[in-house]
Design a protein around this motif. Structure first.
Motif, PDB file in Angstrom:
ATOM      1  N   UNK A  68       0.835  -1.206   0.000  1.00  0.00           N
ATOM      2  CA  UNK A  68       0.000   0.000   0.000  1.00  0.00           C
ATOM      3  C   UNK A  68       0.872   1.259   0.000  1.00  0.00           C
ATOM      4  N   UNK A  69       1.935   1.226   0.766  1.00  0.00           N
ATOM      5  CA  UNK A  69       2.843   2.373   0.793  1.00  0.00           C
ATOM      6  C   UNK A  69       3.482   2.580  -0.576  1.00  0.00           C
ATOM      7  N   UNK A  70       3.932   1.498  -1.197  1.00  0.00           N
ATOM      8  CA  UNK A  70       4.562   1.615  -2.510  1.00  0.00           C
ATOM      9  C   UNK A  70       3.606   2.205  -3.538  1.00  0.00           C
ATOM     10  N   UNK A  71       2.345   1.859  -3.428  1.00  0.00           N
ATOM     11  CA  UNK A  71       1.360   2.367  -4.385  1.00  0.00           C
ATOM     12  C   UNK A  71       1.121   3.863  -4.220  1.00  0.00           C
ATOM     13  N   UNK A  72       1.349   4.393  -3.011  1.00  0.00           N
ATOM     14  CA  UNK A  72       1.071   5.796  -2.735  1.00  0.00           C
ATOM     15  C   UNK A  72       2.315   6.685  -2.798  1.00  0.00           C
ATOM     16  N   UNK A  73       3.481   6.082  -2.922  1.00  0.00           N
ATOM     17  CA  UNK A  73       4.729   6.839  -2.877  1.00  0.00           C
ATOM     18  C   UNK A  73       4.997   7.566  -4.193  1.00  0.00           C
ATOM     19  N   UNK A  74       5.415   8.833  -4.072  1.00  0.00           N
ATOM     20  CA  UNK A  74       5.803   9.614  -5.255  1.00  0.00           C
ATOM     21  C   UNK A  74       7.287   9.498  -5.556  1.00  0.00           C
ATOM     22  N   UNK A  75       8.119   9.402  -4.512  1.00  0.00           N
ATOM     23  CA  UNK A  75       9.560   9.423  -4.694  1.00  0.00           C
ATOM     24  C   UNK A  75      10.224   8.514  -3.675  1.00  0.00           C
ATOM     25  N   UNK A 161      14.290  -0.292  -5.782  1.00  0.00           N
ATOM     26  CA  UNK A 161      14.742   0.534  -6.904  1.00  0.00           C
ATOM     27  C   UNK A 161      14.165   0.032  -8.228  1.00  0.00           C
ATOM     28  N   UNK A 162      14.004  -1.275  -8.330  1.00  0.00           N
ATOM     29  CA  UNK A 162      13.435  -1.839  -9.555  1.00  0.00           C
ATOM     30  C   UNK A 162      11.968  -1.455  -9.739  1.00  0.00           C
ATOM     31  N   UNK A 163      11.310  -1.042  -8.642  1.00  0.00           N
ATOM     32  CA  UNK A 163       9.897  -0.665  -8.705  1.00  0.00           C
ATOM     33  C   UNK A 163       9.690   0.806  -9.054  1.00  0.00           C
ATOM     34  N   UNK A 164      10.745   1.612  -8.941  1.00  0.00           N
ATOM     35  CA  UNK A 164      10.586   3.056  -9.069  1.00  0.00           C
ATOM     36  C   UNK A 164      11.436   3.611 -10.201  1.00  0.00           C
TER      37      UNK A 164
END
Length: 291
Positions: A68-75, A161-164
């Motif tokens: 859930x955090x990853x889905x909401x993170x901008x940076x 890092x691979x997700x962003x």
């Protein structure tokens, strides 16, 4: 062992390590690594995730709360965002790791520790004579990597890092190696002794289990034990860097309060009164642990 503990602190250490962590033969706890939400005075939002920089194959650490955090993170903010730049890392290491006029490596530790260090180097296949021009801290990192008890390719920071597409560094390779290079001689000797004292993977397995369970007390005890009471190690490797991280987070959010940040750094940076949750709380953030 300190090098194992530093997989909870420092991102650049395991760039050359490629072995798999030894199977402990024990059941691992369900994943629940430590995760915090911090809300700033102007409603800025930052999540803090304590990572581990090396894991064995097939370790499951993702959770619904983290997703859930990853889905909401901008940076994403990490210690080093360009972990794949091995040449850059090697150049930064080589620029600081060697010198002339050094005493033999076995003579840099107390007399009672020499036999133990010699045995550890022998087990790792390292000739002590080959380290005559190697700084003590660099010899410690080389010895720790030779043990090959963790796999940096499975590090949590690499997976994030691979997700962003949007990730930034809090430090550089040169900065991380400069931390070691600036340690006093006695702190470097303690670092080397700590690495040599444990050449098997049992301590690493215990720390991995504590990280997965989010057991911060066990992690802090392990790291403090590895510091061998040397305040220079803690202040240089943890406390001073934490203060710099906290300043960067606050400054970044002051310039762009609308961006939600995920700060993913070694879990050792989250501990106690000098950890990032405490430092952000002191800077006016409301911090709560959500996992």
């Amino acid at each position: 062992m300190l090098i194992r503990s530093l997989t909870l602190i420092l991102g650049a250490l395991w760039l050359t390590s490629c072995g798999a962590l030894e199977d402990s033969g024990e059941d691992l706890p369900p994943p629940s690594p430590a995760l915090w939400e911090a809300t700033g005075p102007e409603s800025e939002r930052v999540w803090l995730f304590g990572t581990i920089h090396a894991l064995p194959d097939d370790t499951e650490w993702r959770t619904p709360a983290l997703e859930r955090v990853l889905a909401e993170t901008d940076l994403l903010l990490v210690e080093i965002a360009d972990l794949g730049e091995r040449e850059q890392a090697a150049l930064a290491f080589e620029a600081r790791a060697y010198d002339v006029g050094l005493v033999p490596i076995l003579d840099r530790v107390p007399g009672r520790q020499k036999a133990m260090l010699a045995a550890s180097l022998d087990a790792a296949g390292i000739d002590p004579a080959s380290l005559i021009h190697t700084e003590t801290w660099a010899a410690a990192l080389q010895l720790g990597n030779a043990a090959r008890c963790s796999n940096a390719a499975n590090g949590v920071d690499r997976a994030l890092l691979a997700r962003f597409d949007n990730a930034r560094s809090l430090e550089s390779f040169d900065r991380q190696f400069a931390v070691f290079d600036g340690l006093p001689d006695d702190a470097q000797a303690d670092l080397l002794v700590s690495v040599a004292e444990e050449s098997d993977c049992r301590a690493g397995n215990a720390r991995r289990a504590a990280w997965l369970a989010g057991d911060l007390q066990a992690i802090e005890t392990s790291i403090l034990t590895s510091f061998r009471g040397n305040t220079d190690l803690r202040e240089n490797l943890v406390d001073d860097r934490n203060a710099g991280y906290a300043d960067q987070i606050v400054q970044f959010q002051a310039s762009d309060p609308g961006q939600d940040l995920l700060v993913a750094v070694g879990v050792g940076h989250m501990l106690g009164e000098t950890g990032l949750p405490a430092l952000l709380s002191a800077r006016g953030y409301r911090v709560r642990r959500i996992q």
